[in-house]
Design a protein around this motif. Sequence first.
Motif, mmCIF file in Angstrom:
data_model
loop_
_atom_site.group_PDB
_atom_site.id
_atom_site.type_symbol
_atom_site.label_atom_id
_atom_site.label_comp_id
_atom_site.label_asym_id
_atom_site.label_seq_id
_atom_site.Cartn_x
_atom_site.Cartn_y
_atom_site.Cartn_z
ATOM 1 N N ASP A 1 0.842 -1.186 0.000
ATOM 2 C CA ASP A 1 0.000 0.000 0.000
ATOM 3 C C ASP A 1 0.879 1.238 0.000
ATOM 4 O OD1 ASP A 1 -1.698 2.258 0.966
ATOM 5 O OD2 ASP A 1 -3.211 0.676 0.935
ATOM 6 N N ASN B 1 0.328 4.180 0.899
ATOM 7 C CA ASN B 1 0.197 5.039 2.069
ATOM 8 C C ASN B 1 0.883 4.477 3.313
ATOM 9 O OD1 ASN B 1 -1.295 7.164 0.907
ATOM 10 N ND2 ASN B 1 -3.124 5.894 0.962
ATOM 11 N N LYS B 2 1.223 3.197 3.301
ATOM 12 C CA LYS B 2 1.807 2.572 4.497
ATOM 13 C C LYS B 2 3.235 2.113 4.277
ATOM 14 C CE LYS B 2 -2.748 0.935 5.772
ATOM 15 N NZ LYS B 2 -3.648 -0.198 5.726
ATOM 16 N N THR C 1 7.223 1.745 3.389
ATOM 17 C CA THR C 1 8.467 2.499 3.516
ATOM 18 C C THR C 1 9.093 2.600 2.129
ATOM 19 O OG1 THR C 1 9.779 0.503 3.871
ATOM 20 C CG2 THR C 1 8.840 1.561 5.840
ATOM 21 N N ARG D 1 3.951 12.062 0.088
ATOM 22 C CA ARG D 1 3.047 11.584 1.148
ATOM 23 C C ARG D 1 3.275 12.384 2.427
ATOM 24 N NH1 ARG D 1 3.959 5.561 2.129
ATOM 25 N NH2 ARG D 1 5.604 6.333 3.469
ATOM 26 N N ASP E 1 -1.741 11.308 3.227
ATOM 27 C CA ASP E 1 -2.014 10.073 2.497
ATOM 28 C C ASP E 1 -2.688 10.358 1.164
ATOM 29 O OD1 ASP E 1 -0.954 8.634 4.559
ATOM 30 O OD2 ASP E 1 -2.845 7.756 5.230
ATOM 31 N N ASN F 1 -4.813 2.724 -0.671
ATOM 32 C CA ASN F 1 -5.889 2.426 0.282
ATOM 33 C C ASN F 1 -6.490 1.050 0.033
ATOM 34 O OD1 ASN F 1 -5.677 4.908 1.638
ATOM 35 N ND2 ASN F 1 -6.960 5.900 0.110
#
Length: 133
Positions: free
Chosen positions: A23, A25-26, A28, A50, A55, A85
């Motif tokens: 994802d 948005n999450k 690294t 980001r 996000d 997402n």
Amino acid sequence: MLKKILALLAMLYFAAAAFAAVDVNKATAAELDSVKGIGPATSKTIVEERRKGGDFKSWDDFIARTKGIGETKAGNLSREGLTVNGQSYKPAGAKEEKKAAKKEDQPAAKEAKKEKKAAAAAKPAAPAASAKK
């Protein structure tokens, strides 16, 4: 026999983990690098964007805010496991609309071609050059 079954299950687990969705948005920078098509420069751009803008709300938001990512690349990255997402990329339907328009235009184009041929055939032949006396 039990060892073979366990080895097979372990291989399947690791294979599934390798193709797990990442994802945007999450992840690294290192996790983003693991997606085929994303290199260090792109992952850095994604992480910085980001950080600046929060996000990504959708694929459209991701495409608009991330330099170097267009619809084609977004589709490729989605096929490689990138999500926004939890959603994979679905194009807005531009290609489908183009195909539908082309199909609709085909009969009209064929008809115009037939009319052009008919008009050319209906014209009287150009008079031959008169013989010299």
